[in-house]
Design a protein around this motif. Structure first.
Motif, PDB file in Angstrom:
ATOM      1  N   LEU A  98       0.836  -1.197   0.000  1.00  0.00           N
ATOM      2  CA  LEU A  98       0.000   0.000   0.000  1.00  0.00           C
ATOM      3  C   LEU A  98       0.874   1.251   0.000  1.00  0.00           C
ATOM      4  CD1 LEU A  98      -2.704  -1.017   2.658  1.00  0.00           C
ATOM      5  CD2 LEU A  98      -2.790  -1.309   0.176  1.00  0.00           C
ATOM      6  N   VAL A  99       0.759   2.042  -1.060  1.00  0.00           N
ATOM      7  CA  VAL A  99       1.457   3.328  -1.142  1.00  0.00           C
ATOM      8  C   VAL A  99       0.383   4.409  -1.082  1.00  0.00           C
ATOM      9  CG1 VAL A  99       2.978   4.803  -2.506  1.00  0.00           C
ATOM     10  CG2 VAL A  99       3.326   2.324  -2.512  1.00  0.00           C
ATOM     11  N   ILE A 100       0.333   5.131   0.033  1.00  0.00           N
ATOM     12  CA  ILE A 100      -0.741   6.103   0.280  1.00  0.00           C
ATOM     13  C   ILE A 100      -0.143   7.507   0.226  1.00  0.00           C
ATOM     14  CG2 ILE A 100      -2.591   6.779   1.850  1.00  0.00           C
ATOM     15  CD1 ILE A 100      -2.232   3.965   3.166  1.00  0.00           C
ATOM     16  N   GLY A 154       5.389   7.836   9.347  1.00  0.00           N
ATOM     17  CA  GLY A 154       5.742   6.503   9.846  1.00  0.00           C
ATOM     18  C   GLY A 154       4.709   5.950  10.813  1.00  0.00           C
ATOM     19  N   LEU A 155       4.208   6.825  11.704  1.00  0.00           N
ATOM     20  CA  LEU A 155       3.194   6.393  12.666  1.00  0.00           C
ATOM     21  C   LEU A 155       1.917   5.962  11.955  1.00  0.00           C
ATOM     22  CD1 LEU A 155       3.632   9.305  15.228  1.00  0.00           C
ATOM     23  CD2 LEU A 155       4.293   6.936  15.606  1.00  0.00           C
ATOM     24  N   ARG A 157       0.043   2.169  11.732  1.00  0.00           N
ATOM     25  CA  ARG A 157      -1.357   1.908  12.097  1.00  0.00           C
ATOM     26  C   ARG A 157      -2.122   1.269  10.931  1.00  0.00           C
ATOM     27  NH1 ARG A 157      -3.037   5.975  15.922  1.00  0.00           N
ATOM     28  NH2 ARG A 157      -5.208   5.539  15.381  1.00  0.00           N
ATOM     29  N   VAL A 158      -1.857   1.736   9.705  1.00  0.00           N
ATOM     30  CA  VAL A 158      -2.528   1.153   8.534  1.00  0.00           C
ATOM     31  C   VAL A 158      -2.067  -0.291   8.336  1.00  0.00           C
ATOM     32  CG1 VAL A 158      -2.860   1.335   6.025  1.00  0.00           C
ATOM     33  CG2 VAL A 158      -2.846   3.407   7.428  1.00  0.00           C
ATOM     34  N   ARG A 159      -0.768  -0.534   8.544  1.00  0.00           N
ATOM     35  CA  ARG A 159      -0.245  -1.906   8.428  1.00  0.00           C
ATOM     36  C   ARG A 159      -0.954  -2.838   9.405  1.00  0.00           C
ATOM     37  NH1 ARG A 159       5.334  -2.652  11.140  1.00  0.00           N
ATOM     38  NH2 ARG A 159       3.926  -2.052  12.814  1.00  0.00           N
ATOM     39  N   GLU A 160      -1.163  -2.380  10.639  1.00  0.00           N
ATOM     40  CA  GLU A 160      -1.860  -3.205  11.632  1.00  0.00           C
ATOM     41  C   GLU A 160      -3.261  -3.584  11.145  1.00  0.00           C
ATOM     42  OE1 GLU A 160      -1.990  -1.143  15.367  1.00  0.00           O
ATOM     43  OE2 GLU A 160       0.187  -0.918  15.415  1.00  0.00           O
ATOM     44  N   ASN A 161      -3.911  -2.676  10.461  1.00  0.00           N
ATOM     45  CA  ASN A 161      -5.288  -2.897  10.025  1.00  0.00           C
ATOM     46  C   ASN A 161      -5.388  -3.847   8.830  1.00  0.00           C
ATOM     47  OD1 ASN A 161      -8.052  -1.905  10.713  1.00  0.00           O
ATOM     48  ND2 ASN A 161      -8.057  -1.473   8.525  1.00  0.00           N
ATOM     49  N   VAL A 208       3.297  -0.945   4.133  1.00  0.00           N
ATOM     50  CA  VAL A 208       2.638   0.344   3.876  1.00  0.00           C
ATOM     51  C   VAL A 208       3.678   1.466   3.800  1.00  0.00           C
ATOM     52  CG1 VAL A 208       0.952   2.036   4.726  1.00  0.00           C
ATOM     53  CG2 VAL A 208       0.571  -0.404   5.136  1.00  0.00           C
ATOM     54  N   PHE A 209       3.562   2.287   2.750  1.00  0.00           N
ATOM     55  CA  PHE A 209       4.327   3.529   2.651  1.00  0.00           C
ATOM     56  C   PHE A 209       3.342   4.691   2.672  1.00  0.00           C
ATOM     57  CE2 PHE A 209       7.236   0.504   0.690  1.00  0.00           C
ATOM     58  CZ  PHE A 209       8.463   0.892   1.190  1.00  0.00           C
ATOM     59  N   VAL A 210       3.610   5.678   3.498  1.00  0.00           N
ATOM     60  CA  VAL A 210       2.809   6.910   3.489  1.00  0.00           C
ATOM     61  C   VAL A 210       3.709   8.039   2.988  1.00  0.00           C
ATOM     62  CG1 VAL A 210       1.606   8.608   4.928  1.00  0.00           C
ATOM     63  CG2 VAL A 210       1.243   6.166   5.320  1.00  0.00           C
ATOM     64  N   LEU A 211       3.268   8.686   1.905  1.00  0.00           N
ATOM     65  CA  LEU A 211       4.034   9.758   1.273  1.00  0.00           C
ATOM     66  C   LEU A 211       3.326  11.089   1.482  1.00  0.00           C
ATOM     67  CD1 LEU A 211       4.845   8.064  -2.181  1.00  0.00           C
ATOM     68  CD2 LEU A 211       6.080   7.845  -0.031  1.00  0.00           C
ATOM     69  N   THR A 212       4.110  12.153   1.629  1.00  0.00           N
ATOM     70  CA  THR A 212       3.540  13.472   1.854  1.00  0.00           C
ATOM     71  C   THR A 212       4.417  14.551   1.235  1.00  0.00           C
ATOM     72  OG1 THR A 212       2.802  14.998   3.572  1.00  0.00           O
ATOM     73  CG2 THR A 212       4.676  13.634   4.109  1.00  0.00           C
ATOM     74  N   ASP A 213       3.823  15.688   0.923  1.00  0.00           N
ATOM     75  CA  ASP A 213       4.587  16.796   0.340  1.00  0.00           C
ATOM     76  C   ASP A 213       5.519  17.408   1.388  1.00  0.00           C
ATOM     77  OD1 ASP A 213       3.425  16.465  -2.091  1.00  0.00           O
ATOM     78  OD2 ASP A 213       2.059  18.176  -1.947  1.00  0.00           O
ATOM     79  N   SER A 214       6.732  17.751   0.927  1.00  0.00           N
ATOM     80  CA  SER A 214       7.681  18.429   1.813  1.00  0.00           C
ATOM     81  C   SER A 214       8.234  19.641   1.059  1.00  0.00           C
ATOM     82  CB  SER A 214       8.815  17.488   2.204  1.00  0.00           C
ATOM     83  OG  SER A 214       9.652  17.253   1.094  1.00  0.00           O
TER      84      SER A 214
END
Length: 571
Positions: free
Chosen positions: A357-359, A370-371, A375-379, A384-390
């Motif tokens: 899952l790449v979100i 990372g947090l 949590r998504v991995r647990e579900n 799971v990778f969570v990506l965000t703008d920097s």
């Protein structure tokens, strides 16, 4: 649907029982943790800091000790550059304490998560150079900073790397070519040719080994550094290292020291978060204490957590502890909101069917990625990778499952990434926005996980009749502590259990309480914290009959002690 698997590892449990004065059941639990042979069992049960390995066995350690001894003698200015997580903060503290004891002229710098990003960068090196720093020591970072270290060396600086992360590599026709940074010394037990017997240390433990070796080389009493073991324990648990072999000893000893810590900052934090007077276990570090230290690096500056550890007055310690607790509460609220957003994205888009899952959540605070991934991995029990703008493109963090090495999979996408690093179970990355979709597809195209590997496995140590659950047995289970990754809490099971008098309790109505009756008619008080409402529904649906996994304990209430089981899974 979870897969329940009963372990059946054989050994002469009666013989082990007699030799080590433990019950055959405990001997079986130890064997289930792959502790085999008298020496290993003895170390597991009775290991002390006297049995820790000599840090001078680490590749690069003799050079690091020799170089730093010269720099201390010549009164050169040394700067420790750590990382903004709990491991990096404690590693920085350990190096500062150890070097100051030896009379070094030393200070520290920790990168800002937003402005600087992870690890050593040119900006930090320039700042050190402008401040007249002669020598940089990295901790919990540096192994992947070859370009930055080359830049620092060109400015005439001495650079020593202490790290524990995987060494970067490139695949070629011959195999892997590992890329070490051009530092004056590289101390990382994971590097090729390092003969140190245990590879699973965290960054703070590697830092501790360095100050220990430095003290020995300079004729100082190494026992004067024992108090730093509490920082090694906090970092080891916080960085989710395997609690096996040497780590087990470090955490066991560190937890003992934490009970009577003389560190004003830790004392204030323990009091502030309600742990004073309690038996502090690895669980409390992982889920209560470490998140407060981590919150400073996520939402403010990790220098605030370092200042707590270095606090010289109770007033300063109390003020900083309160700040960190408030930051952590704010972080928790923000995380809950973003987790809801991430779950909605999985459920409402085509990524629901992906194995990895790449979100992409452009507005997520990058420190929470990372947090949220965890949590998504647990579900969904998926990597799971969570990506965000920097400020400079897109950043992300990943959390994995046992059968998927994040670091290796990212290496296979190296051409799409501007920066990455990490472990098999967790990783961080930077990527240009136009490559996000390609990255998602590549990860899934190269993923070989089977459906079985994507089904969460509940590993059961043994079926345990209720008659075997005595106060003595519960006390004996304490020999297995500390629990954590690599040394998990035992999982016991019972089938055909009848649940009676089920009721929902607690201020938030999130706890189920019942009387459990096993197939032989023995009664036991039971409690379930995991999705209590669903547990109650299942009991009703099945006329109270189910199979359960559990862990036994003692419930003390108003001076009375009662044996109870905590139900962890049911079906």
């Amino acid at each position: 649907m979870e897969r329940w698997v009963l372990l059946r590892k054989g050994a002469d449990f009666e013989a082990i029982s007699k030799k080590f004065h433990i019950s055959p059941r405990l001997a079986s639990l130890i064997r289930n943790r792959d502790v085999i042979g008298d020496e290993a069992i003895n170390q597991y049960l009775n290991g002390t800091i006297a049995e820790l390995y000599d840090g001078m066995q680490m590749k690069g350690m003799p050079q690091a000790v020799e170089t730093l001894t010269e720099k201390i003698r010549d009164r050169e200015k040394i700067r420790v550059i750590g990382d903004y997580d709990c491991d990096g903060i404690n590693a920085t503290y350990i190096l500062l304490e150890g070097l100051e004891k030896l009379g070094a002229k030393v200070d520290s710098d920790i990168p800002d998560r937003i402005k600087d990003g992870y690890g050593l960068n040119q900006h930090l090196i320039d700042r050190a150079h402008e401040d007249g720093i002669d020598t940089i020591i990295t901790c919990d970072n540096g192994i992947a900073a070859a370009k930055e270290i080359e830049y620092g060396k060109a400015l005439g600086m001495t650079i020593i790397v202490t790290d524990h992360h995987e060494v970067p590599y490139k695949e070629n026709e011959v195999g892997r070519r590992y890329i070490l940074p051009p530092a004056d010394a590289v101390v990382d037990p994971r590097q090729e040719g390092c003969e140190y017997p245990f590879k699973g240390l965290c960054g703070a433990a590697v830092a501790y080994k360095l100050v220990e070796a430095l003290c020995e080389a300079n004729g100082q009493d190494v026992e004067d550094l024992d108090y730093l073991l509490e920082n090694v324990a906090i970092a080891t648990v916080a960085d989710v290292m395997d609690l096996t072999e040497e780590n087990r000893i470090l955490v066991k000893q560190g937890l003992e020291m934490l009970k009577r810590t003389s560190n004003l900052g830790l004392r204030a934090l323990i009091q502030c978060i309600g742990l004073e007077g309690k038996k502090i276990q690895a669980y409390h570090i992982g889920f209560i204490l470490a998140p407060c230290l981590n919150a400073s690096g996520k939402l403010d500056t990790a220098k605030r957590a370092l200042a707590l550890l270095r606090a010289k007055t109770e007033r300063e310690a109390d003020m900083l502890a309160g700040d960190l607790k408030a930051l952590n509460e704010s972080r928790r609220d923000m995380t809950d909101r973003v987790v809801d957003e991430a779950m909605a994205k999985v459920e409402q888009t085509d990524i629901r069917g992906d194995k990895v899952l790449v979100i992409y959540l452009p507005d997520c605070h990058e420190s929470l990625a990372g947090l949220v991934a965890g949590r998504v991995r647990e579900n969904y029990y998926r990597p799971v990778f969570v990506l965000t703008d920097s400020e400079d493109g897109v950043k992300g963090s990943g959390r994995s499952i046992e059968s998927y090495s994040m670091y290796e999979e990212l290496t296979g996408c190296g051409d799409l990434l501007t920066k990455f690093g990490g472990h098999p179970m967790a990783a961080g990355l930077s990527i240009d926005k136009e490559n996000v979709e390609k990255f998602k597809r590549r990860l899934n195209d190269q993923c070989t996980l089977s459906e079985e590997e994507l089904t969460e496995k509940v590993v059961i140590d043994m079926e345990l009749p209720f008659t075997a659950i005595t106060e003595h047995f519960i006390e004996e289970l304490e020999y297995l502590e500390p629990f954590g990754k690599g040394n998990t809490k035992p999982v016991f099971a019972a089938r055909g259990v009848f649940m009676q008098h089920v009721k929902i309790i607690g201020k938030n109505k999130n706890v189920a309480k019942a009387t459990a009756i096993d197939a032989a008619g023995n009664r036991m008080e039971a409690i379930c914290f995991h999705d209590a409402q669903e547990f109650a529904k299942q009991c009703e649906r099945n006329n109270g009959k189910m199979s359960i996994t559990f862990y036994p304990g003692i419930n003390e209430f108003r001076g009375e002690r009662q044996i109870q089981i905590v139900i962890t899974h049911y079906r």
